[in-house]
Design a protein around this motif. Structure first.
Motif, PDB file in Angstrom:
ATOM      1  N   LEU A   1       0.795  -1.231   0.000  1.00  0.00           N
ATOM      2  CA  LEU A   1       0.000   0.000   0.000  1.00  0.00           C
ATOM      3  C   LEU A   1       0.826   1.278   0.000  1.00  0.00           C
ATOM      4  O   LEU A   1       0.272   2.365  -0.196  1.00  0.00           O
ATOM      5  CB  LEU A   1      -0.954  -0.009   1.199  1.00  0.00           C
ATOM      6  N   CYS A   2       2.132   1.181   0.188  1.00  0.00           N
ATOM      7  CA  CYS A   2       2.972   2.372   0.032  1.00  0.00           C
ATOM      8  C   CYS A   2       2.806   2.949  -1.368  1.00  0.00           C
ATOM      9  O   CYS A   2       2.912   4.161  -1.577  1.00  0.00           O
ATOM     10  CB  CYS A   2       4.446   2.029   0.274  1.00  0.00           C
ATOM     11  N   PHE A   3       2.498   2.075  -2.334  1.00  0.00           N
ATOM     12  CA  PHE A   3       2.346   2.537  -3.710  1.00  0.00           C
ATOM     13  C   PHE A   3       1.096   3.408  -3.874  1.00  0.00           C
ATOM     14  O   PHE A   3       0.995   4.166  -4.842  1.00  0.00           O
ATOM     15  CB  PHE A   3       2.294   1.340  -4.666  1.00  0.00           C
ATOM     16  N   SER A   4       0.156   3.301  -2.949  1.00  0.00           N
ATOM     17  CA  SER A   4      -1.022   4.175  -3.006  1.00  0.00           C
ATOM     18  C   SER A   4      -0.648   5.628  -2.775  1.00  0.00           C
ATOM     19  O   SER A   4      -1.383   6.540  -3.163  1.00  0.00           O
ATOM     20  CB  SER A   4      -2.051   3.752  -1.946  1.00  0.00           C
ATOM     21  N   PHE A   5       0.516   5.849  -2.133  1.00  0.00           N
ATOM     22  CA  PHE A   5       0.936   7.209  -1.801  1.00  0.00           C
ATOM     23  C   PHE A   5       1.753   7.857  -2.914  1.00  0.00           C
ATOM     24  O   PHE A   5       2.070   9.046  -2.820  1.00  0.00           O
ATOM     25  CB  PHE A   5       1.761   7.204  -0.505  1.00  0.00           C
ATOM     26  N   LEU A   6       2.117   7.086  -3.925  1.00  0.00           N
ATOM     27  CA  LEU A   6       2.880   7.670  -5.027  1.00  0.00           C
ATOM     28  C   LEU A   6       2.079   8.816  -5.623  1.00  0.00           C
ATOM     29  O   LEU A   6       0.947   8.643  -6.040  1.00  0.00           O
ATOM     30  CB  LEU A   6       3.170   6.612  -6.103  1.00  0.00           C
ATOM     31  N   GLY A   7       2.671   9.976  -5.650  1.00  0.00           N
ATOM     32  CA  GLY A   7       1.972  11.172  -6.106  1.00  0.00           C
ATOM     33  C   GLY A   7       2.236  12.359  -5.208  1.00  0.00           C
ATOM     34  O   GLY A   7       2.189  13.505  -5.647  1.00  0.00           O
ATOM     35  N   PHE A   8       2.544  12.088  -3.912  1.00  0.00           N
ATOM     36  CA  PHE A   8       2.864  13.206  -3.014  1.00  0.00           C
ATOM     37  C   PHE A   8       4.090  13.950  -3.538  1.00  0.00           C
ATOM     38  O   PHE A   8       4.197  15.172  -3.418  1.00  0.00           O
ATOM     39  CB  PHE A   8       3.111  12.723  -1.582  1.00  0.00           C
ATOM     40  N   ASP A   9       5.024  13.214  -4.162  1.00  0.00           N
ATOM     41  CA  ASP A   9       6.248  13.820  -4.666  1.00  0.00           C
ATOM     42  C   ASP A   9       6.031  14.613  -5.952  1.00  0.00           C
ATOM     43  O   ASP A   9       6.843  15.459  -6.318  1.00  0.00           O
ATOM     44  CB  ASP A   9       7.303  12.734  -4.913  1.00  0.00           C
ATOM     45  N   SER A  10       4.918  14.348  -6.659  1.00  0.00           N
ATOM     46  CA  SER A  10       4.674  15.016  -7.938  1.00  0.00           C
ATOM     47  C   SER A  10       4.500  16.518  -7.773  1.00  0.00           C
ATOM     48  O   SER A  10       4.758  17.292  -8.697  1.00  0.00           O
ATOM     49  CB  SER A  10       3.427  14.429  -8.615  1.00  0.00           C
ATOM     50  N   ALA A  11       4.077  16.948  -6.587  1.00  0.00           N
ATOM     51  CA  ALA A  11       3.880  18.376  -6.337  1.00  0.00           C
ATOM     52  C   ALA A  11       5.171  19.166  -6.527  1.00  0.00           C
ATOM     53  O   ALA A  11       5.150  20.319  -6.973  1.00  0.00           O
ATOM     54  CB  ALA A  11       3.349  18.589  -4.920  1.00  0.00           C
ATOM     55  N   THR A  12       6.311  18.542  -6.223  1.00  0.00           N
ATOM     56  CA  THR A  12       7.589  19.256  -6.325  1.00  0.00           C
ATOM     57  C   THR A  12       7.964  19.559  -7.770  1.00  0.00           C
ATOM     58  O   THR A  12       8.787  20.454  -8.024  1.00  0.00           O
ATOM     59  CB  THR A  12       8.720  18.434  -5.671  1.00  0.00           C
ATOM     60  N   ALA A  13       7.385  18.847  -8.733  1.00  0.00           N
ATOM     61  CA  ALA A  13       7.697  19.088 -10.144  1.00  0.00           C
ATOM     62  C   ALA A  13       7.127  20.410 -10.644  1.00  0.00           C
ATOM     63  O   ALA A  13       7.505  20.890 -11.711  1.00  0.00           O
ATOM     64  CB  ALA A  13       7.160  17.939 -10.995  1.00  0.00           C
ATOM     65  N   PHE A  14       6.226  21.017  -9.852  1.00  0.00           N
ATOM     66  CA  PHE A  14       5.593  22.272 -10.268  1.00  0.00           C
ATOM     67  C   PHE A  14       6.191  23.491  -9.552  1.00  0.00           C
ATOM     68  O   PHE A  14       5.587  24.561  -9.518  1.00  0.00           O
ATOM     69  CB  PHE A  14       4.081  22.205 -10.008  1.00  0.00           C
TER      70      PHE A  14
END
Length: 446
Positions: free
Chosen positions: A202-215
């Motif tokens: 379920l750690c993979f459910s959290f993938l996306g929190f890091d995407s914010a830094t790309a903006f």
């Protein structure tokens, strides 16, 4: 030569919405049945453990966003704090994550909707969704922000309706018959190792929190906004995942009675709200896939943009659309690559993603130590805790998860990594030259 720059227009809420869309809040439903089997019904406990693990890495992303407010995310952080060689390889690994996440979304969309509407071939659904996502991303951040707001609100509305109807059924005697129950978190009759096994998934459910830094380059006051956004996305996402799984367990406590674990959520949703709620879930699934594909494509295009602008990839990747100020070449290239979803299997594509994500997570934790503890000499008692102990724990936990990935993930990920190393060898003429570096000028903290 003037460097290509993006327009700053994003505030905290739009950045958080991008993270929620990438994370896909409704993903808790698609993974629930499998997670229930692996954790022996203790899904909420597994989500809690996964949240704790991810918070360490989210903290490190926030710290590096203050130091390096760049669109390159993990690539930029490691390049500036460790070395340009490491930065390139981390950027290469991140691409494996971001490039293939849209493809997974298109594949799932085609599979799910062709099953719901057998008369329409899956490739029609895939091509339609791909075209829609590409148009929105080319048009730019403002249109994508509106779409993200709708997606997040619609998903949250469905989740609230599900929780409300579940509570009504439970109080009416269904399932466990009680709202207050610790078994979804921990059942003393079961081994804690099942909670750990569930968390690894379920750690993979959290993938996306890091995407914010790309903006970061499109965000107003990124040094303050991005760290807040990363923590908010992780905490709120984890709270939603735990709550939904908690009520799902109490409605249907015996995970062994699911007809099909992959479709367990459909069974639970139908039992709680009948065909009406099941139909609403189909609509939620549509917007969730759209949001995740859109956000992941947008994030990937910006990592490519940063690497192309810096010369680590051909200048083709470092160009912006003259009107929309979006990295159009990268958006279109990712769309073309995503056409592979018409031919590849879901298992093969998914295997790429996890490896790249954890390479990036480990590297960002190490970057905090290299930048703050070693370079900036933040070695007071407080500095040692913030910039050595916390990121070290994050790196160790991420390494543990990386080593526990299945063999397909590790083999395919290693092949991709080796290809990047070969490209870097030629780019630097046999490692004799330093690769081109990210130049932030005044943007970089001193």
């Amino acid at each position: 030569m003037q460097q290509e720059k993006m327009n700053r227009s994003l505030t905290l809420i739009p950045v958080v919405l991008f993270g929620f869309s990438f994370m896909a809040l409704a993903t808790v439903f698609s993974t629930y049945g499998v997670a229930a089997e692996i954790s022996h019904g203790m899904v909420s406990g597994s989500y809690l453990l996964a949240l704790i693990v991810m918070l360490f890495t989210a903290y490190s992303y926030g710290q590096m966003a203050k130091a390096v407010p760049s669109a390159g995310s993990a690539y930029a952080y490691t390049q500036k704090s460790i070395s340009p060689y490491v930065g390139f390889m981390v950027g290469w690994a991140v691409l494996m994550d971001y490039l293939f996440i849209p493809m997974v979304n298109y594949l799932l969309f085609g599979i799910f909707f062709s099953a719901a509407f057998p008369a329409v071939p899956s490739y029609v659904w895939i091509l339609g969704m791909l075209l829609l996502v590409t148009i929105v991303n080319v048009k730019g951040i403002k249109l994508a922000t509106v779409a993200n707001a709708f997606i997040s609100l619609f998903s949250l509305l469905f989740i609230l309706i599900f929780i409300g109807l579940s509570a009504k059924d439970i109080l009416g005697g269904a399932g466990t018959g009680t709202i207050f129950n610790l078994e979804p978190f921990y059942n003393p009759e079961e081994s804690f190792s099942y909670v750990v096994a569930g968390a690894a998934l379920l750690c993979f459910s959290f993938l996306g929190f890091d995407s914010a830094t790309a903006f970061a380059e499109e965000t107003i006051n990124p040094k303050k906004t991005i760290p807040r956004a990363v923590i908010i996305i992780t905490l709120v996402g984890g709270a939603i995942f735990m709550t939904v799984s908690y009520f799902a367990h109490n409605v249907w406590p015996d995970y062994t009675t699911f007809t099909n674990a992959d479709a367990a959520s459909h069974e639970i949703i139908t039992s709680v709200g009948g065909k009406t709620l099941a139909s609403m879930f189909l609509a939620v699934y549509f917007v969730t896939v759209f949001g995740s594909a859109m956000s992941s494509q947008a994030s990937a295009s910006r990592v490519l943009f940063a690497m192309g602008r810096d010369g680590q990839l051909p200048k083709f990747f470092g160009k912006l659309h003259h009107k929309y100020q979006t990295p159009i070449n990268n958006i279109l290239l990712i769309s073309v690559v995503s056409l592979l979803s018409l031919f590849l299997s879901l298992t093969l594509v998914a295997s790429f993603i996890n490896f790249g994500a954890f390479i990036a997570f480990i590297s960002v934790n190490i970057a905090v130590i290299a930048y703050y503890f070693i370079r900036k000499k933040e070695r007071s008692f407080k500095g040692t805790i913030l910039y050595l102990i916390l990121p070290s724990i994050g790196a160790i936990l991420d390494l543990w998860l990386l080593l526990n990935l299945d063999i397909h993930s590790k083999v395919l990920g290693s092949i991709w990594f080796a290809l990047g190393l070969i490209y870097l060898f030629f780019l630097t003429k046999g490692f004799k030259q330093r690769p081109p570096e990210l130049h932030l000028g005044a943007a970089e903290s001193s």
